[in-house]
Design an enzyme around this catalytic site. Structure first.
Site, PDB file in Angstrom:
ATOM      1  N   GLU A 151     -15.350 102.524 -23.899  1.00 46.42           N
ATOM      2  CA  GLU A 151     -14.372 103.430 -24.458  1.00 46.42           C
ATOM      3  C   GLU A 151     -12.958 103.352 -23.680  1.00 46.42           C
ATOM      4  O   GLU A 151     -12.042 104.130 -23.926  1.00 46.42           O
ATOM      5  CB  GLU A 151     -14.581 104.908 -24.406  1.00 46.42           C
ATOM      6  CG  GLU A 151     -16.002 105.088 -25.330  1.00 46.42           C
ATOM      7  CD  GLU A 151     -16.319 106.440 -25.407  1.00 46.42           C
ATOM      8  OE1 GLU A 151     -15.587 107.415 -24.693  1.00 46.42           O
ATOM      9  OE2 GLU A 151     -17.311 106.828 -26.153  1.00 46.42           O
ATOM     10  N   LYS A 194     -18.669 115.878 -34.212  1.00 44.49           N
ATOM     11  CA  LYS A 194     -18.460 114.457 -34.715  1.00 44.49           C
ATOM     12  C   LYS A 194     -19.029 114.328 -36.394  1.00 44.49           C
ATOM     13  O   LYS A 194     -20.337 114.538 -36.505  1.00 44.49           O
ATOM     14  CB  LYS A 194     -19.594 113.384 -33.987  1.00 44.49           C
ATOM     15  CG  LYS A 194     -19.265 113.112 -32.237  1.00 44.49           C
ATOM     16  CD  LYS A 194     -20.338 112.740 -31.670  1.00 44.49           C
ATOM     17  CE  LYS A 194     -19.975 112.288 -30.426  1.00 44.49           C
ATOM     18  NZ  LYS A 194     -21.222 111.817 -29.447  1.00 44.49           N
TER      19      LYS A 194
HETATM   20  C1  2PG Z   1     -20.795 110.697 -26.582  1.00 46.95           C
HETATM   21  C2  2PG Z   1     -20.021 109.735 -27.407  1.00 46.95           C
HETATM   22  C3  2PG Z   1     -18.737 109.487 -27.225  1.00 46.95           C
HETATM   23  P1  2PG Z   1     -21.520 107.895 -28.664  1.00 46.95           P
HETATM   24  O1  2PG Z   1     -21.818 110.818 -26.211  1.00 46.95           O
HETATM   25  O2  2PG Z   1     -20.155 111.990 -26.517  1.00 46.95           O
HETATM   26  O3  2PG Z   1     -18.463 109.418 -25.834  1.00 46.95           O
HETATM   27  O4  2PG Z   1     -20.655 108.586 -27.268  1.00 46.95           O
HETATM   28  O5  2PG Z   1     -20.481 107.874 -29.619  1.00 46.95           O
HETATM   29  O6  2PG Z   1     -22.135 106.679 -28.041  1.00 46.95           O
HETATM   30  O7  2PG Z   1     -22.764 108.797 -29.049  1.00 46.95           O
HETATM   31 MG    MG Z   2     -21.892 112.873 -25.626  1.00 44.78          MG
END
Ligand code: 2PG
Ligand code: MG
Length: 433
Positions: free
Chosen positions: A206, A338
């Protein structure tokens, strides 16, 4: 009426070079919307499935089936529907895939389609996406306080350290623009410190510095040193935020920090994190315990919920029912939003609403696999989420989201910045007031 004329999809590529799904939605009046599905690496067990083709080609990660599901299955049902009616559009998608994890259509297919419809509806109204989101869900738009990664770790850095995200927040900044400036200073101060130690070894997924540390705690010490080198007093304008992503190194209430070669039970893990909360200016901590350790999460929230923001990511997976359970159990006091964890805009907005109604805070978040898509900047502003997590201060798939917020700032006004209001329950709110 803004009827959908066509829904098309194609394979594009994300920031890790993996295939992903892009969807284009055209309305009868010519309005157009486009969105791309992101992809996680540290994924919660209960998230929506990313449908991938499997096999040996492209390491099994191709998205041919997901693309076909948009074109052959979802598109024909959505054609003729009103793009302004996001709820009905998403319900139509859900009716095609009643599985609990979107495994029939693929969460990557559903999220890109749902978001593309949202974009097309905004285009039809000739307003920015953030404004459409605010109108649709009835929130007052505001520029979020960013959570910005300085060191990557965990699944985003070959598990070089166990903890996943070492981040800063700048609640003491007067504007979003000023957050960017201060973060730039801290980010490059951290890089200078690493370089002086001969420890600079590139960047993680990231954009945060590669975590070349001897212990997890050394990352915290270095972060404090970087804040100081940038001319700031840690815990004043600049504070620390962590994503432990504990499910990645713990299961059934046992945790193993590989870097320290230390194994411990849930209670000892809580004690260790508590020591860090005492020693460092940490105001927010994500997934401190594993997704399968509810008693640990409840105990952690009981002990520290009044002084620190406790975010459920893998633990809640943007799922309304899991947030409702978290609220009644007393586990977490903040939800990470998300959209691709749940699969549609409508469901993500419902989860957001449930959390805010319960008095929780919320952070809109990117995934570790991202693209040029800036939808989450608009979602964060339009929902008035007050916090946005995008990754670090390098790599265009990250910077494009921060830069989009700066453009929105020109319309909204720099004063419309949520730093003071966000996290009102937490430790630093008291410090700032
Ligand atoms: C998280 C995300 C973003 P990932 O764990 O919060 O940092 O990671 O998209 O790999 O789940
Ligand atoms: Mg996380």
């Amino acid at each position: 009426m803004s009827a959908i004329r066509s829904v098309t999809a194609r394979r594009v590529w994300d920031s890790r070079g993996n295939p992903t799904v892009e969807v284009d939605v055209q309305l009868e009046d010519g309005s157009f919307g486009r969105a791309i599905a992101p992809a996680g690496a540290s994924r919660g067990r209960r998230e929506a499935t990313d449908l991938r083709d499997g096999g040996f080609r492209l390491r099994g990660k191709d998205v041919g089936r997901a693309v076909r599901n948009v074109v052959d299955t979802i598109g024909p049902v959505l054609v003729g529907m009103d793009a302004q009616d996001q709820t009905s559009v998403d319900q139509a998608i859900l009716a095609l895939d009643p599985s609990p994890d979107k495994s029939l259509l693929g969460g990557n297919a559903t999220v890109a389609t749902s978001m593309a419809v949202l974009h097309a509806a905004a285009a039809h109204k000739e307003i920015p996406l953030w404004q459409h989101v605010a109108q649709l869900y009835g929130y007052t738009p505001s520029l979020p306080l960013p959570e910005i990664q300085i060191f990557g770790g965990g699944a985003h850095a070959g598990r070089r350290v166990d903890i996943q995200d070492f981040m800063i927040m700048v609640p003491g900044a007067a504007s979003f623009d000023e957050v960017m400036e201060i973060t730039n200073e801290v980010y490059f101060a951290a890089g200078d410190i690493m370089a002086a130690r001969g420890a600079l070894a590139g960047i993680a997924d990231e954009g945060g510095w590669w975590p070349n540390f001897r212990s997890n705690e050394e990352a915290l010490e270095t972060l404090v040193a970087a804040i100081e080198k940038a001319g700031e007093k840690p815990g004043e304008r600049v504070v620390i935020s962590l994503d432990i992503a504990a499910s990645e190194f713990g299961s059934d209430g046992r945790y193993r920090l590989a870097l320290e070669d230390k194994e411990m039970e849930s209670g000892a893990m809580i004690d260790l994190l508590g020591q860090w909360l005492d020693a460092y200016p940490i105001v927010s901590i994500e997934d401190p315990l594993g997704e399968d350790d509810p008693s640990g999460m409840i105990e952690f929230t009981r002990r520290y919920g009044e002084r620190v923001q406790i975010i459920g990511d893998d633990y809640l997976v943007t799922n309304t029912a899991l947030v409702a359970k978290g609220v009644s159990d007393g586990a977490c006091n903040c939800v990470l939003i998300k959209v691709n964890q749940i699969g549609t805009v409508t469901e993500a907005a419902a989860t957001y609403d449930a959390a805010r109604t319960a008095g929780w805070t919320a952070v809109v978040s990117a995934r570790s696999g991202e693209t040029e898509d800036t939808s989450i900047s608009h979602l964060s502003v339009g929902l008035g989420s007050q916090q946005l997590k995008v990754g670090s201060f390098q790599r265009s798939e990250r910077m494009v989201k921060w830069n989009e917020c700066l453009r929105i700032q020109d319309t909204l006004g720099a004063h419309n910045f949520a730093a003071g209001a966000a996290l009102s329950k937490t430790w630093w709110a008291g410090k700032l007031n």
